[in-house]
Design a protein around this motif. Structure first.
Motif, PDB file in Angstrom:
ATOM      1  N   TYR A 103      85.276  48.245  71.783  1.00  0.00           N
ATOM      2  CA  TYR A 103      84.613  47.901  70.521  1.00  0.00           C
ATOM      3  C   TYR A 103      83.120  47.723  70.780  1.00  0.00           C
ATOM      4  CZ  TYR A 103      83.418  45.305  66.269  1.00  0.00           C
ATOM      5  OH  TYR A 103      82.843  44.900  65.087  1.00  0.00           O
ATOM      6  N   ALA A 104      82.289  48.272  69.897  1.00  0.00           N
ATOM      7  CA  ALA A 104      80.835  48.141  70.061  1.00  0.00           C
ATOM      8  C   ALA A 104      80.153  48.035  68.710  1.00  0.00           C
ATOM      9  CB  ALA A 104      80.273  49.326  70.852  1.00  0.00           C
ATOM     10  N   TYR A 105      79.062  47.308  68.695  1.00  0.00           N
ATOM     11  CA  TYR A 105      78.211  47.183  67.509  1.00  0.00           C
ATOM     12  C   TYR A 105      76.795  46.880  67.999  1.00  0.00           C
ATOM     13  CZ  TYR A 105      78.593  42.153  68.324  1.00  0.00           C
ATOM     14  OH  TYR A 105      78.552  40.902  68.888  1.00  0.00           O
ATOM     15  N   LYS A 158      77.988  59.082  55.529  1.00  0.00           N
ATOM     16  CA  LYS A 158      78.496  59.740  56.740  1.00  0.00           C
ATOM     17  C   LYS A 158      78.858  58.693  57.790  1.00  0.00           C
ATOM     18  CE  LYS A 158      75.992  64.132  56.344  1.00  0.00           C
ATOM     19  NZ  LYS A 158      74.990  65.020  56.978  1.00  0.00           N
ATOM     20  N   TYR A 159      79.891  59.012  58.579  1.00  0.00           N
ATOM     21  CA  TYR A 159      80.273  58.105  59.663  1.00  0.00           C
ATOM     22  C   TYR A 159      79.195  58.090  60.741  1.00  0.00           C
ATOM     23  CZ  TYR A 159      85.014  58.031  57.726  1.00  0.00           C
ATOM     24  OH  TYR A 159      86.094  57.865  56.905  1.00  0.00           O
ATOM     25  N   HIS A 160      78.992  56.930  61.338  1.00  0.00           N
ATOM     26  CA  HIS A 160      78.073  56.846  62.466  1.00  0.00           C
ATOM     27  C   HIS A 160      78.629  57.605  63.670  1.00  0.00           C
ATOM     28  CE1 HIS A 160      76.606  53.151  60.255  1.00  0.00           C
ATOM     29  NE2 HIS A 160      75.486  53.813  60.495  1.00  0.00           N
ATOM     30  N   LYS A 161      77.741  58.125  64.492  1.00  0.00           N
ATOM     31  CA  LYS A 161      78.152  58.905  65.665  1.00  0.00           C
ATOM     32  C   LYS A 161      78.526  57.983  66.831  1.00  0.00           C
ATOM     33  CE  LYS A 161      74.324  61.319  65.718  1.00  0.00           C
ATOM     34  NZ  LYS A 161      73.275  62.306  66.106  1.00  0.00           N
ATOM     35  N   TYR A 282      80.031  54.544  73.351  1.00  0.00           N
ATOM     36  CA  TYR A 282      78.578  54.425  73.390  1.00  0.00           C
ATOM     37  C   TYR A 282      78.108  54.660  71.959  1.00  0.00           C
ATOM     38  CZ  TYR A 282      73.767  55.421  74.992  1.00  0.00           C
ATOM     39  OH  TYR A 282      72.399  55.423  75.187  1.00  0.00           O
ATOM     40  N   PHE A 283      77.930  53.573  71.224  1.00  0.00           N
ATOM     41  CA  PHE A 283      77.730  53.609  69.770  1.00  0.00           C
ATOM     42  C   PHE A 283      76.301  53.993  69.420  1.00  0.00           C
ATOM     43  CE2 PHE A 283      77.453  51.120  65.638  1.00  0.00           C
ATOM     44  CZ  PHE A 283      78.105  52.092  64.917  1.00  0.00           C
ATOM     45  N   GLN A 284      76.154  54.983  68.522  1.00  0.00           N
ATOM     46  CA  GLN A 284      74.851  55.586  68.242  1.00  0.00           C
ATOM     47  C   GLN A 284      74.238  55.108  66.927  1.00  0.00           C
ATOM     48  OE1 GLN A 284      73.517  58.187  70.731  1.00  0.00           O
ATOM     49  NE2 GLN A 284      74.878  56.651  71.629  1.00  0.00           N
ATOM     50  N   SER A 285      74.239  53.808  66.704  1.00  0.00           N
ATOM     51  CA  SER A 285      73.608  53.290  65.483  1.00  0.00           C
ATOM     52  C   SER A 285      73.030  51.907  65.732  1.00  0.00           C
ATOM     53  CB  SER A 285      74.629  53.214  64.345  1.00  0.00           C
ATOM     54  OG  SER A 285      74.069  52.550  63.212  1.00  0.00           O
TER      55      SER A 285
END
Length: 303
Positions: A103-105, A158-161, A282-285
């Motif tokens: 899980y990432a944010y 759109k969904y985050h990458k 690896y969350f891109q937002s």
């Protein structure tokens, strides 16, 4: 005489009824016990644990003392991740699915050279040591079965990458000193994205094909390629990705039905670097309230 016989018969009848009652009561209790056992067995069957060997992986999570200070946990401590209070919010078992979930944010705790947060595994060929890695000449393969379970959306809907898999480059200590760089970081030769339910592959290519043996070590010598999109839509379901690397060649496959092949001079010259696999979330937002959850059912690396 009649009275005695009558009383004897009544007594025998009473004993027979009582015995039957006890037997029936025993059968019911046994039946209930069997049902209870079956119910417990079904519950046990529903509980699954992921079969993933973490003895050659360390994990980095979006927790720590700001930029460049994200916490990492190496072997052997990572093997007890389920009981690690720091890791629990970001890396945990989903026992209903038999998966290891990341899980990432967005947080202030990021790794060096990036603004994005990650809950991501980093391969360690020697447990606890980042200094032993592999080259394309040595080769390597990664096989992963995973799903992207939840992802937030941006303002456009759109969904985050999310980057789910990588091959990251690394300078040796000698190379680092040769070009005067402060760390061993080299570009990632491979990034695999989950993007709006599809899988996208990005790799590196040289800006100038004839760059010399020293210039090629600089990150500025490389740029992103145009990218490759697999046709299949994986959505939020399970899918399998395989990455195979040999000297001068890299092949990425999705569900063993679609293939992206890289075997040009860029891959041949990439052989100058050491490498390591990465896997996770690896969350891109950096959007407020954004997040992603990625689950791995299988993860296997060979060299």
């Amino acid at each position: 005489m009649y009275r005695i016989s009558h009383l004897l018969i009544l007594s025998l009848m009473f004993l027979s009824v009582e015995a039957t009652s006890q037997t029936m009561g025993g059968d019911l209790t046994e039946s209930e016990t069997k049902t209870e056992k079956r119910s417990k067995k079904k519950k046990r069957k529903k509980t699954k644990l992921p079969d993933i060997d973490l003895s050659h992986w360390k994990v980095t999570i979006p927790e720590g003392s700001g930029k460049g200070g994200a916490i990492s946990v190496e072997p052997p401590e990572i093997l007890d991740y389920a009981n690690n209070d720091i890791l629990k919010p970001y890396m945990f078992n989903d026992s209903t699915k038999g998966a290891l979930t990341f899980y990432a944010y967005p947080t202030s705790a990021t790794t060096a050279n990036t603004k994005y947060s990650r809950s991501e595994l980093r391969e360690q060929m020697v447990p606890g040591d980042d200094n032993v890695n592999w080259t394309f000449k040595k080769g390597g393969s990664l096989k992963a079965k995973l799903s992207v379970d939840e992802v937030s959306r941006d303002k456009t809907g759109k969904y985050h990458k999310v980057i789910i898999l990588q091959i990251h480059g690394r300078l040796t200590n000698e190379q680092k000193e040769l070009i005067g760089q402060k760390d061993n970081n080299a570009p990632p030769v491979l990034k695999i994205y989950w993007q709006n339910g599809k899988i996208r592959v990005k790799t590196k290519k040289l800006k100038f094909a004839d760059v010399n043996s020293v210039g090629i070590l600089h990150e500025e010598a490389w740029t992103d390629d145009e990218g490759f999109n697999f046709e299949q839509e994986v959505g939020f379901g399970k899918f399998q990705i395989e990455v195979k690397v040999t000297d001068g060649k890299m092949v990425v496959s999705l569900n063993n039905t679609e293939f992206a092949v890289y075997d040009d001079f860029n891959m041949k010259r990439w052989g100058v670097f050491e490498n390591y696999f990465k896997a996770g979330n690896y969350f891109q937002s950096r959007d407020e309230g954004s997040f992603a959850k990625v689950s791995f059912y299988g993860l296997e690396v060979k060299h």
